[in-house]
Write an enzyme that holds these catalytic residues in place. Structure first.
Site, PDB file in Angstrom:
ATOM      1  N   GLU A   1      43.893  37.697  47.786  1.00  0.00           N
ATOM      2  CA  GLU A   1      43.256  36.538  48.368  1.00  0.00           C
ATOM      3  C   GLU A   1      43.777  35.995  49.595  1.00  0.00           C
ATOM      4  OE1 GLU A   1      42.096  33.643  45.532  1.00  0.00           O
ATOM      5  OE2 GLU A   1      41.046  35.075  44.285  1.00  0.00           O
TER       6      GLU A   1
ATOM      7  N   ASP B   1      40.775  39.488  38.655  1.00  0.00           N
ATOM      8  CA  ASP B   1      41.604  38.483  37.710  1.00  0.00           C
ATOM      9  C   ASP B   1      40.583  37.359  37.010  1.00  0.00           C
ATOM     10  OD1 ASP B   1      40.945  36.999  40.300  1.00  0.00           O
ATOM     11  OD2 ASP B   1      42.944  36.298  40.715  1.00  0.00           O
ATOM     12  N   SER B   2      39.473  37.513  37.236  1.00  0.00           N
ATOM     13  CA  SER B   2      38.397  36.766  36.525  1.00  0.00           C
ATOM     14  C   SER B   2      38.669  37.176  35.136  1.00  0.00           C
ATOM     15  CB  SER B   2      37.005  37.162  37.063  1.00  0.00           C
ATOM     16  OG  SER B   2      36.839  38.468  36.989  1.00  0.00           O
TER      17      SER B   2
ATOM     18  N   ASP C   1      43.299  43.487  41.026  1.00  0.00           N
ATOM     19  CA  ASP C   1      43.547  42.173  41.612  1.00  0.00           C
ATOM     20  C   ASP C   1      45.223  41.890  41.533  1.00  0.00           C
ATOM     21  OD1 ASP C   1      41.880  40.887  42.988  1.00  0.00           O
ATOM     22  OD2 ASP C   1      40.826  39.967  41.371  1.00  0.00           O
TER      23      ASP C   1
ATOM     24  N   GLU D   1      33.331  35.850  49.716  1.00  0.00           N
ATOM     25  CA  GLU D   1      32.867  35.167  48.556  1.00  0.00           C
ATOM     26  C   GLU D   1      32.155  33.735  48.866  1.00  0.00           C
ATOM     27  OE1 GLU D   1      35.198  34.934  44.890  1.00  0.00           O
ATOM     28  OE2 GLU D   1      33.893  33.564  43.919  1.00  0.00           O
TER      29      GLU D   1
ATOM     30  N   LYS E   1      43.780  44.145  45.494  1.00  0.00           N
ATOM     31  CA  LYS E   1      43.108  43.110  46.213  1.00  0.00           C
ATOM     32  C   LYS E   1      43.969  41.897  46.088  1.00  0.00           C
ATOM     33  CE  LYS E   1      39.331  41.059  44.650  1.00  0.00           C
ATOM     34  NZ  LYS E   1      39.607  39.513  44.578  1.00  0.00           N
TER      35      LYS E   1
END
Ligand code: KIV
Length: 273
Positions: free
Chosen positions: A120, A49-50, A88, A187, A118
């Site tokens: 978070e 999602d960057s 993501d 991270e 993925k």
């Protein structure tokens, strides 16, 4: 069987089996053309999602939507053949309940045909990770600095710099592994903690700004190519494509302005590459 279909794509279990083996090579890609390049050298392609920061110029990943992730995830699947593609789950698409997460993940997997998602969060997402992985959805975790929480964190600071802060991050790592994730991104975590986590949990850790102690590494492609407007300090540059692109555009603009531009007979003479 065609040559194309005989190429076997890597799977989540293949990556899971790399614990303490050959390090996992992972890069981001958001497009078919970069995916085709990255695919030749990477085990995993992350449609991160960057893309909100890199492609769309947002300050954070918070505005990224499920539709944006699905559009780019499908492009990356079309561009790649070998790597496991992980997409993501964007902010707001999975946190409300495990059912919401399941519905979003099913959309991602059906509409992109990627191999995993993925998300978070550690302890707080463990129940959701177990729910998804128990229902046929391979999940990669993401702990340490979790950029989608920027509005509660306040800044993108390294995590676990003092030993006194290690406990919750270790708990997150264990929770994600016990919940059934096949691997976990760690991270911006200090080296001794990344090493301890890697030695403790049974799934591969994939570091970003978390030292060589992890079982693999991930970088944002545009960061390592020198194409991102802002890059974290830990990123090693493997290219500086900005000036090369600018020089090519400058030559093109000069050709157009001086009318030194190929005619249609050349334009329609397609060549590869
Ligand atoms: O969105 C992303 O690119 C990521 C990586 C930084 C791990 O999550």
């Amino acid at each position: 069987m065609s040559i194309q279909s005989s190429i076997r794509r890597k799977t989540a279990p293949d990556i899971r089996a790399r614990k303490q083996g050959e390090p996992v090579v992972m890069l981001t890609s958001y497009h078919a053309h970069t995916a085709a390049l990255v695919d030749q050298h990477c085990d995993v392609i992350l449609v991160g999602d960057s893309l909100g920061n890199v492609m769309h110029g947002f300050e954070t990943t918070v505005p990224v939507t499920l539709d944006m992730m699905i559009l780019q995830g499908a492009a990356v699947m079309r561009g790649s053949k070998r790597a496991l593609v992980v997409v993501d789950m964007p902010f707001g698409s999975y946190e409300a309940s495990k059912e919401q997460a399941f519905n979003s993940a099913v959309r991602i997997m059906k509409e992109t045909q990627c191999g995993a998602v993925k998300l978070e969060g550690g302890v707080r997402m463990a129940e959701t990770i177990a729910f998804l992985s128990g229902r046929g959805i391979p999940v990669m975790g993401h702990i340490g600095l979790t950029p989608q929480s920027i509005n509660t964190l306040g800044s993108f600071r390294a995590q676990g710099r003092n030993e006194i802060d290690w406990g919750p991050i270790e708990d997150d790592a264990k929770a994600v592994a016990h919940a059934g994730a096949f691997s976990v991104v760690v991270e911006a975590v200090a080296e001794p903690l990344a090493r301890k986590i890697t030695e403790t949990i049974a799934i591969p850790t994939i570091g970003i700004g978390a030292s060589a102690a992890c079982d693999g590494q991930v970088l944002v492609l545009e960061d390592m190519l020198g194409l991102s407007p802002r890059t974290p300090k830990f990123v090693r540059r493997y290219g500086d494509l900005g000036p090369a692109i600018e020089a090519a555009v400058e030559r093109y603009a000069a050709d157009v302005r001086s009318r030194a531009f190929p005619g249609p007979e050349h334009v329609y003479d397609m060549k590869k590459g």
